[in-house]
Design an enzyme around this catalytic site. Structure first.
Site, PDB file in Angstrom:
ATOM      1  N   GLY A  93      37.595 167.429  52.308  1.00  5.34           N
ATOM      2  CA  GLY A  93      37.898 167.040  50.928  1.00  5.34           C
ATOM      3  C   GLY A  93      37.810 168.209  49.968  1.00  5.34           C
ATOM      4  N   GLY A  95      36.065 170.102  47.942  1.00  6.99           N
ATOM      5  CA  GLY A  95      34.652 170.338  47.657  1.00  6.99           C
ATOM      6  C   GLY A  95      34.416 171.230  46.449  1.00  6.99           C
ATOM      7  NE  ARG A  96      35.985 176.652  47.753  1.00 10.32           N
ATOM      8  CZ  ARG A  96      35.993 177.928  48.073  1.00 10.32           C
ATOM      9  NH1 ARG A  96      35.416 178.809  47.288  1.00 10.32           N
ATOM     10  NH2 ARG A  96      36.570 178.319  49.172  1.00 10.32           N
ATOM     11  CE  LYS A 116      40.001 177.908  47.237  1.00  8.47           C
ATOM     12  NZ  LYS A 116      40.985 178.355  48.247  1.00  8.47           N
ATOM     13  CG  ASP A 128      28.462 177.673  45.364  1.00 10.56           C
ATOM     14  OD1 ASP A 128      29.632 177.353  45.660  1.00 10.56           O
ATOM     15  OD2 ASP A 128      28.050 178.843  45.378  1.00 10.56           O
ATOM     16  NE  ARG A 179      44.571 176.041  45.256  1.00  8.89           N
ATOM     17  CZ  ARG A 179      44.149 175.789  46.492  1.00  8.89           C
ATOM     18  NH1 ARG A 179      44.316 176.694  47.458  1.00  8.89           N
ATOM     19  NH2 ARG A 179      43.576 174.642  46.782  1.00  8.89           N
ATOM     20  CG  ASP A 255      40.909 171.856  56.658  1.00 10.68           C
ATOM     21  OD1 ASP A 255      40.846 171.931  57.889  1.00 10.68           O
ATOM     22  OD2 ASP A 255      40.367 172.670  55.894  1.00 10.68           O
ATOM     23  CG  ASN A 256      42.924 175.594  55.161  1.00 12.97           C
ATOM     24  OD1 ASN A 256      42.486 174.897  54.245  1.00 12.97           O
ATOM     25  ND2 ASN A 256      42.189 176.491  55.793  1.00 12.97           N
ATOM     26  CG  ASP A 265      43.274 176.006  51.047  1.00  9.53           C
ATOM     27  OD1 ASP A 265      43.683 175.882  49.876  1.00  9.53           O
ATOM     28  OD2 ASP A 265      42.464 175.221  51.567  1.00  9.53           O
TER      29      ASP A 265
HETATM   30  P1  AMP Z   1      38.165 176.427  52.861  1.00 10.15           P
HETATM   31  O1  AMP Z   1      37.450 177.289  53.840  1.00 10.15           O
HETATM   32  O2  AMP Z   1      38.193 176.996  51.454  1.00 10.15           O
HETATM   33  O3  AMP Z   1      39.518 175.988  53.317  1.00 10.15           O
HETATM   34  O4  AMP Z   1      37.268 175.111  52.711  1.00 10.15           O
HETATM   35  C1  AMP Z   1      36.933 174.237  53.758  1.00 10.15           C
HETATM   36  C2  AMP Z   1      36.155 173.069  53.205  1.00 10.15           C
HETATM   37  O5  AMP Z   1      34.923 173.524  52.638  1.00 10.15           O
HETATM   38  C3  AMP Z   1      36.855 172.310  52.084  1.00 10.15           C
HETATM   39  O6  AMP Z   1      36.463 170.968  52.185  1.00 10.15           O
HETATM   40  C4  AMP Z   1      36.289 172.967  50.857  1.00 10.15           C
HETATM   41  O7  AMP Z   1      36.373 172.135  49.728  1.00 10.15           O
HETATM   42  C5  AMP Z   1      34.855 173.205  51.263  1.00 10.15           C
HETATM   43  N1  AMP Z   1      34.247 174.326  50.540  1.00 10.15           N
HETATM   44  C6  AMP Z   1      34.448 175.654  50.763  1.00 10.15           C
HETATM   45  N2  AMP Z   1      33.689 176.395  49.940  1.00 10.15           N
HETATM   46  C7  AMP Z   1      32.980 175.530  49.164  1.00 10.15           C
HETATM   47  C8  AMP Z   1      32.036 175.676  48.115  1.00 10.15           C
HETATM   48  N3  AMP Z   1      31.644 176.879  47.697  1.00 10.15           N
HETATM   49  N4  AMP Z   1      31.533 174.562  47.570  1.00 10.15           N
HETATM   50  C9  AMP Z   1      31.914 173.347  47.981  1.00 10.15           C
HETATM   51  N5  AMP Z   1      32.787 173.136  48.963  1.00 10.15           N
HETATM   52  C10 AMP Z   1      33.336 174.206  49.552  1.00 10.15           C
HETATM   53 MG    MG Z   2      40.908 174.934  52.789  1.00  7.37          MG
END
Ligand code: AMP
Ligand code: MG
Length: 496
Positions: A93, A95-96, A116, A128, A179, A255-256, A265
């Site tokens: 989901g 997350g940020r 983002k 975070d 974005r 998810d990407n 992403d």
């Molecule tokens: P990503 O590696 O950016 O594609 O993220 C993979 C998952 O981790 C996604 O669900 C992001 O929303 C979550 N995520 C990555 N970094 C953070 C962060 N600093 N805080 C909260 N969620 C994160």
């Molecule tokens: Mg991602």
């Protein structure tokens, strides 16, 4: 906000946000202190319908930082899952990330704006909710560089920075990228409901995607398979585009992967300098799961995951659904091979299609690989070959096996003469598909280091440079150079 100066929001019933829970939940952004605009994408802002005068105003910066909301659009974050390095993770989901607006541009195009790094959400887990300036600059520049290269991608509207400390491997500072894309729906959005056994939730999501983004299929009885077939082919063509540019995504989790076939992403990605078919940029990817030469295969594997998750849409009968999905997946190879061959031929300046071309292309790539030759420059310099004149082109000095190169070059010249290739026309055509300027890691790194010191001018310079990657741009030649041989390679990880 003066409504006449801002782009128009999509009417609420047409919005992605109208899907509501459990697809999306309302969640507020968390403000950041002392935000500064690092860069705004003036051209994209105009396309979206922003008055240019707004971009310098505090109201725009507040909006781009998540410090203020868009009147009439409650911010939301979405639920998705995904296969990460081959392993299913049921709950990822946004997350940020927060959706802050859905716009109807003048030309009728739909755009979603997503921040983002704008704070925690129900999907943050232990995160975070923040993004650091380093990773945000890399994403901001890559989106627009990719777009200028003609590759489907999410776009970047603005980048803001804050002195707020953020802990990664070292202590860094926060930033937010805004974005823009017609949709941020990922393969993982469908997997989320499929693996929760909430199959009835798949159709509303698919229907939204089809109505909003694939209207050509909306009225067909076989709308789901028509739409999925198109997604499979777009994904295949996207992989061919990445390969042709020496682009390594780095984290090709489902998810990407975008349901629109966009590059999505940007994390530990890289545009290759020294060509290595096994190249990995993400140093935590120790097995090379997402190495350059595996990308086409992973694209196919991810399409299989999407088809698995959408089986309930394809037919009520499970066996029939698998049959349809198998036929759809079979379209990947044809679409990939055709696009890949078309791109390599264009990169070599071949106008006609001949049976021996694949072998000629592969021999050239093998020479580059064995020489670890600079990928963008090798293709750029190849355009200097004259079909009738035997003088060695300067590319020869960069090839580790000159005898093999000479043999290849002789065959290449024969091939060029066979189609009566005109040297000048070919060079122009090759330079229109082989970029002179790409976002090399050492260039991004220099812009990052300056920005971390408070000077955003190098971000702006790269942004301008990469908008015209195929142009000579006299005076900017240093930006086309590979990194110095003794330069310490930039270490990249998923941490962002
Ligand atoms: P990503 O590696 O950016 O594609 O993220 C993979 C998952 O981790 C996604 O669900 C992001 O929303 C979550 N995520 C990555 N970094 C953070 C962060 N600093 N805080 C909260 N969620 C994160
Ligand atoms: Mg991602």
């Amino acid at each position: 906000m003066n409504p006449t100066l801002w782009p128009r929001l999509l009417p609420p019933p047409q919005r992605y946000a109208a899907l509501g829970e459990p697809y999306l939940v309302p969640v507020a952004t968390t403000p950041l202190p002392e935000v500064r605009l690092v860069h705004a994408n003036v051209a994209l802002a105009a396309e979206l319908g922003f008055d240019p005068a707004l971009l310098e105003t505090p109201a725009f910066v507040s909006l781009m930082a998540g410090n203020a909301g868009w009147p009439g659009y409650p911010t939301v974050s979405s639920a998705y899952a995904g296969h990460q390095f081959g392993v299913y993770v049921p709950r990822l989901g946004d997350g940020r990330a927060h959706f802050i607006a859905e716009l109807a541009a003048e030309n009728g195009q739909r755009w979603e704006l997503q921040l983002k790094g704008s704070g925690r959400t129900p999907w943050s887990r232990f995160g975070d909710g923040r993004a650091v300036l380093r990773a945000s600059i890399r994403e901001y520049l890559a989106c627009e560089a990719m777009h200028a290269l003609g590759v489907p991608t999410t776009r970047a509207l603005a980048l803001v920075a804050s002195p707020e400390p953020v802990q990664r491997e070292t202590l860094e500072t926060a930033a937010v990228v805004c974005r823009a894309a017609p949709s941020f729906v990922r393969f993982g959005h469908f997997e989320y409901f499929y693996y929760l056994d909430q199959h009835a939730r798949l159709a509303p999501l698919a229907d939204h995607v089809i109505t909003a983004h694939f209207p050509q299929f909306a009225d067909r009885a076989d709308r789901y398979s028509a739409w999925l077939g198109e997604v499979i082919e777009r994904t295949a063509r996207l992989m061919a585009a990445w390969q042709s540019l020496g682009f390594v995504h780095g984290v090709m989790n489902t998810d990407n992967f975008s349901i629109l076939g966009l590059t999505l992403d940007y994390g530990p990605y890289g545009f290759m300098d020294a060509f290595d078919a096994r190249r990995v940029f993400n140093h935590t990817d120790e097995t090379g799961h997402y190495a350059y030469d595996r990308q086409p295969f992973i694209g196919h594997w991810n399409c299989a995951r999407l088809l698995q998750a959408t089986l309930p849409l394809l037919a009520d009968d499970a066996e029939r659904a698998v049959e349809i999905a198998t036929a759809l997946l079979d379209r990947y190879a044809g679409a990939f091979n055709a696009e890949m061959l078309r791109r390599w031929r264009a990169k070599l300046g071949l106008r006609q299609a001949r049976a021996e071309d694949s072998e000629l292309i592969n021999r050239f790539l093998d020479l580059l690989h064995r020489s670890r030759a600079d990928f963008p420059r090798a293709f750029r310099w190849l355009s200097e070959v004259r079909s009738a004149d035997e003088t060695a082109p300067r590319l020869r000095d960069w090839i580790a096996d000159p005898a093999a190169f000479d043999a290849w070059l002789a065959d290449y010249r024969v091939r060029l003469r066979a189609e009566h290739s005109d040297d000048e026309a070919r060079a122009a055509a090759m330079n229109a598909v082989n970029p002179k300027y790409v976002l090399r890691n050492h260039l991004a790194q220099r812009a990052i280091e300056r920005a971390q010191g408070g000077d955003f001018s190098e971000v702006a310079r790269l942004f301008e440079l990469l908008r015209r990657p195929y142009d000579e741009q006299p005076g900017m030649e240093a930006y086309a150079e590979p990194p110095a041989p003794d330069a310490v390679p930039v270490e990249l990880s998923c941490s962002s």
